[in-house]
Design an enzyme around this catalytic site. Sequence first.
Site, mmCIF file in Angstrom:
data_model
loop_
_atom_site.group_PDB
_atom_site.id
_atom_site.type_symbol
_atom_site.label_atom_id
_atom_site.label_comp_id
_atom_site.label_asym_id
_atom_site.label_seq_id
_atom_site.Cartn_x
_atom_site.Cartn_y
_atom_site.Cartn_z
ATOM 1 N N ILE A 38 -11.275 -2.495 -6.868
ATOM 2 C CA ILE A 38 -10.324 -3.611 -6.906
ATOM 3 C C ILE A 38 -9.343 -3.679 -5.746
ATOM 4 O O ILE A 38 -8.528 -4.466 -5.720
ATOM 5 C CB ILE A 38 -9.237 -3.048 -8.101
ATOM 6 C CG1 ILE A 38 -8.712 -1.611 -7.970
ATOM 7 C CG2 ILE A 38 -10.184 -3.149 -9.450
ATOM 8 C CD1 ILE A 38 -7.821 -1.412 -9.078
ATOM 9 N N GLY A 39 -9.495 -3.092 -4.615
ATOM 10 C CA GLY A 39 -8.719 -3.375 -3.488
ATOM 11 C C GLY A 39 -8.518 -2.177 -2.700
ATOM 12 O O GLY A 39 -8.113 -2.228 -1.448
ATOM 13 N N PRO A 76 -7.526 6.287 6.987
ATOM 14 C CA PRO A 76 -6.152 6.232 7.087
ATOM 15 C C PRO A 76 -6.016 4.758 7.206
ATOM 16 O O PRO A 76 -4.654 4.113 6.717
ATOM 17 C CB PRO A 76 -5.785 7.027 8.489
ATOM 18 C CG PRO A 76 -7.040 6.936 8.926
ATOM 19 C CD PRO A 76 -8.245 7.326 8.053
ATOM 20 N N GLN A 128 -2.761 1.085 1.259
ATOM 21 C CA GLN A 128 -2.455 1.196 -0.183
ATOM 22 C C GLN A 128 -0.786 1.803 -0.226
ATOM 23 O O GLN A 128 -0.251 1.508 -1.205
ATOM 24 C CB GLN A 128 -3.120 2.545 -0.598
ATOM 25 C CG GLN A 128 -4.630 2.355 -1.010
ATOM 26 C CD GLN A 128 -4.661 1.686 -2.326
ATOM 27 O OE1 GLN A 128 -4.433 0.432 -2.786
ATOM 28 N NE2 GLN A 128 -4.978 2.438 -3.446
ATOM 29 N N GLY A 174 -5.271 11.789 -5.748
ATOM 30 C CA GLY A 174 -4.944 10.156 -6.007
ATOM 31 C C GLY A 174 -3.952 9.611 -4.999
ATOM 32 O O GLY A 174 -2.937 10.477 -4.579
ATOM 33 N N GLY A 182 -3.346 5.917 -4.776
ATOM 34 C CA GLY A 182 -2.949 4.413 -4.888
ATOM 35 C C GLY A 182 -1.816 4.316 -5.731
ATOM 36 O O GLY A 182 -1.153 3.336 -5.422
ATOM 37 N N GLU A 183 -1.464 5.094 -6.565
ATOM 38 C CA GLU A 183 -0.232 4.994 -7.458
ATOM 39 C C GLU A 183 0.659 5.615 -6.611
ATOM 40 O O GLU A 183 2.127 5.278 -6.861
ATOM 41 C CB GLU A 183 -0.287 5.625 -8.847
ATOM 42 C CG GLU A 183 -1.787 5.806 -9.290
ATOM 43 C CD GLU A 183 -2.231 4.717 -10.108
ATOM 44 O OE1 GLU A 183 -1.517 4.022 -10.523
ATOM 45 O OE2 GLU A 183 -3.736 4.472 -10.372
#
Lengths: 330, 726, 283
Positions: free
Chosen positions: B454-455, B620, B626, B690, B692-693
């Site tokens: 999704i990116g 990286p 991100q 993780g 992304g968040e």
Amino acid sequence: MRPFKYARATSEAEAVQLVSATPTAKFLAGGTNLLDLMKEDVERPTQIVDLTRLSHLAQIRPTLNGISIGALATNAQVANHPLVRQNYPLLSRAILAGASAQIRNMATVGGNLMQRTRCPYFYDTAMPCNKREPGSGCAAFHGLNRMHAIFGYSDKCIATYPGDMANALYALDATVKIRGANGQERTIPIRDFHRLPGDTPEQDNNLQHGELIVAVELAKNDFAKHSYYLKVRDRASYAFALVAVAAALALEGDRIKQARVVLGGVAHKPWRSTEAEDALVGKEATEANFRAAAEAAMKEAKPLAHNAYKVELGKRAIVLALQRAMDETI
Amino acid sequence: MARYIGKEMSRVEGIAKVTGRAKYAAEFRVPNLAYGFIVSSSIAKGTIKSIDTREAERAPGVIRVFTHLNAPKFRNDPQDRSFRALQSDRIYFNMQPVALVVAETYEQARYASRLVKVDYNAEKHQTDTEALLASARDPSHGRGTRVRGNPEVALREAPVKVEAEYRIPIEHHNPMEPHAAIAFWEGDRLTIFDKTQGVYEVRRHLASSFGIPEEDVTVISPFVGGAFGSALRPNYYPTLTAMAARELKRPVKIVYTRTQMFAGHGYRPYTIQRVALGADRSGKLTAIIHEAVHNTSSFEEFDDNTTGFARQVYACPNLRASLKIVSTDLHTPTWMRAPGAVSGMFALESAMDELAYALKIDPLQLRLINYAETDPESGKPWSSKALRECYLLGAKKFGWEKRKFEPRSMRDGEWLIGWGMATGVWGAFQAPAAARITLRADGTAHVVSATSDIGPGTYTAMTIIAAEFLGLKPEQIKFELGDTRFPRAPLEGGSMTTASVGSAVHGAAMAIVARLLDLANRNEDSPLKGAAASDVELLDGRLQLKSDPSRYVDAFDLMKRHNLNEITETFEARPSREREDYAMLAHGAQFVEVKVHSELGIVRVTRIVEVTACGRIVNPKTAHSQEIGGVVWGIGMALQEATEVDHRYGRIVNPNLQHYHVPVNADVLEVETIFVEEDDKIVNPLGVKGMGELGMVGIPAAIANAVFHATGKRIRELPITPDKLL
Amino acid sequence: MNDKNEHPSVNDGDLESLSADEEKLLDELGLFGAARRQFLGQTLASGLGIFALQLLAKEKALAAMTSPDAVLAQNAASGDAIQVTMRINGSTQILTVDPRTVLLDALRERLGLTGTKKGCDQGQCGACTVIVDGRRVLSCLTLLASCEGKEVTTIEGLANGAGLHPMQAAFIKHDAFQCGYCTPGQICSAVALLREAEAGEASYVTRNLRTITKDLELSDEEIRERMSGNLCRCGAYPGIVAAIREVQSGRQTAQAWHFATQEEIAAVMNDKLLREGRSDETV
């Protein structure tokens, strides 16, 4: 979008004649507002008369007493025209404060004057709105009205005029040149162009059906040196104004000879504050005098449930705009 | 030493994207396509009294108008209570689909949709969470309330305490690509191009809705134009598209309008939080009470785990963390980037800042004083935790030591300067995932897994991982995803894709190595005789002994000798048992400078330092992107974003991008990222957590804290728009 | 910008090593001779595998499931159909359309030029940006009928058969996108912006509008303001600014990320001031 007949006008006369003949016909210039509203089923023309080939209406040229800007000149052309930048920088900056580069490449001077409100209730056909559907009521009045008017509204409509360019045109005493259905031209001083909502909020302005804006004219003035357009918005760019101020001063020695203060985002039309202007004329350009003018400008403001902040914000924006107008490095 | 992992690499799908050739769901060319346009309800609750489709049906080009009266019913699936369109006359939320117009062209369908006339029996609705607090209840499954120690007593006895309420409005994901699907049937077999974060989830949903075997459904989704959670749960349009295609026996496409994006999927719920903190005078936390209430729909439960991370962030013996929900007549909320965490941490980290000021202790120092050396919730050791390093590196880089403690004490002309910081936290999740590798004797490899991109750069990350462990160059790897014909992968959500799918790719590569070793050792003279699979590696076509690379077999010769043009291995990676003995989190520290216009209340986020400890960084370059994305989302949440509901109508008034503000280019200035790598052998074979968040989680609080530092105003209700700072 | 570095030459050996699939793909991209060599150079320079190109071929395989020519067999428009002749990416197109058709839908649904994206369809996001007669405009608010005789350039036409446009290459280099959906609009917008800067056009943040200067070298602040009509929800703005800056003025951007080194970590962990913090009294 409802079906419509499309015609490409080859002359002003033809354009005016085509629209005049059909009560539900519309002129199309940049299309940035009209097409959006047609997709939302807010505008429902049955005939579109495309003006974009009337290239003579896109000319910007000097006149004996100032400048004439063809109604089809795009926002980008006007903002960047050397005569405008040098003699009417307030107009350039106001235009550049609006929308995005892409939209300014499309939107025209005439179309921009015709821009309709961005009131969310106007856009949503599932909600009442007197402007869209006279008699249905004003959902915004007791609704979410953070973006709405603090001046000149009625219980029928509290919408604001959303544009930036017109605020500068009001400050610069523009004249709107119009070609009527009978082929005759007339002019409207800009201050009489837009309307307050009153009992007929469906009418944004004083054009008759079929009348075509052909040009906007600006007289020479002494404001070029000291003017500024300040726009306060929720993000850094590409957003409608919470409050905007078109400020212009002409000085004689250290006294203010002439002043213009026009507020955007506060009323159904660009809101020229003669109270503020009167408070400035004859005074020195000091912060204290600017504050007094700002107080005067907001004296009659009548905020709604969610937009009281506009009163204080408007005052501060007026002071800041006047200060920046005095700062020749800006 | 890794050859590719940890080195920056441009996106392998970059050319496809910059040339416009990357195909998103609505862009596949299918012959004889019909266009569907959804008609939405104008009330929030009630029933459809009558629906008149005659005029719409007569409009030029219209093929059919579907309503609840003529649309086939989907199978009932007790496991999947997600909203399905046109199943009854009942209205559950405003802008709910009430009809689908299908026409020959898009223009015709859009027009005819306006001709459908609906009469309703409206019922009294309630969309205002604030008005429903008395009915707040525990979620029927999930997290509810968690207590340790005796928080109420500890709070009462604490010499220093702060207590406040925080509010977050409804927010919508607004990915740039509207949700879309194209569906067509060949007999009883369905193919659908869909915008989704998980093709298998869509397949399950469609198969169960139509009562057909999952094998008869193919879901294809090679590119997704952003999703941020909005394409995790099954939305109603894939079934609607497939239904229309089946009924009309021709391909149908449905694309949400931007307005429909506000009721066509979930959203971040309206969330009210109360945080009470107690501390001793040295700053040591003695009590944390973190309560949250947010809304869900009337027909489905959603719980955002708003208070989940509060339990693990700081060492504190007494804690109560609770979450309650209320039912509103709105669509069901869903996960939205950094779900729960960013909401909860906005409140907790704002409260920590308030506590710092109550104590007159530097906000960073307060975090260090309460550093959790082990998991305060479970008592387990961390699999790895370099948060202290993050705090200190970030402080150093940012110049935190030059910060003056008092609010309104730093200035740049008309602008008040504020410096704020916050802690970021997210999980280190891993879900079962499978990947298949085909190694060819020509020295190339084809790697597939039904994950999504999704990116974040999944295409590139998986290419890197495959190249690393197959010992090939990235350009010799072709990685594909987004297709149910590939091995199963989890939803791309929760920042677990690299850990999950990456582990599967790694495992499949290891299986290839083992297979090659087995082939090699069929030969009596093999130089690798006696070696175990773990003793060897593939590197540039050589299967070699790690301890002595001079002992090797040419892998591709080996394959040719066995008449193998290719060998294929599929591997399913599962979380290890070892994980259960540890607490696993990704951490970060975020330092923010804002400038607030002293007169106008405009906030500009002028500088951000993001420091991140989330295991190993695969790429990286994309990881930095991100982090930037997290910052931009944090800026949006802190300063701009709010879905406004006019509760009189139960209707969203700003369902568009002119009034729902997301940050524009001019809103984003300097963002700097520092990666603190953790050598974590527990989380998964790759050692990745993780991210992304994570990059978003602390940002809204850090901005709000910086705004307080700049202005002395504590804004507890997002977004912080200029009017709140006058 | 050093052209040599940006577009390293590719020797014929590299070209010969292309598989039949790759050859076919490059043919489909319309890349031949020197253009092909330059394209491959960019591809290698940006760390991209030729295999990445095969993503582009994916649609072909999918489309093979059905017959693609039927797509163009358009359904009858309404009775008032109009004919529009225009140039799109250098070739003349004659379309008969429903007058309600906007340029965006004509590109995507009629011509298969799906590089131009629909993000909001109401002029609020910039994803549909294309270049008409040299200027960036929103195709969602442009009635196709009004394009009669105009020259439209979309993302598909930017490269103009000569490999990637420098802006496209710079977007890859600076990771100026994530999901890629806003990217064609961003790039079209950025390319048109170059000409606006050349002409000395101003923006809202330009100081002293009365002084007109041509060939502007845009500051980051100027680039940001001028690109604010193109939303990117992934938040790739800093990369977008870096890409435009490089193409516009050759100015490079300092890398904004790094891995903390052991020494760096040791230094801060031993930094008493940092570790012990400071209270009000110490300020």
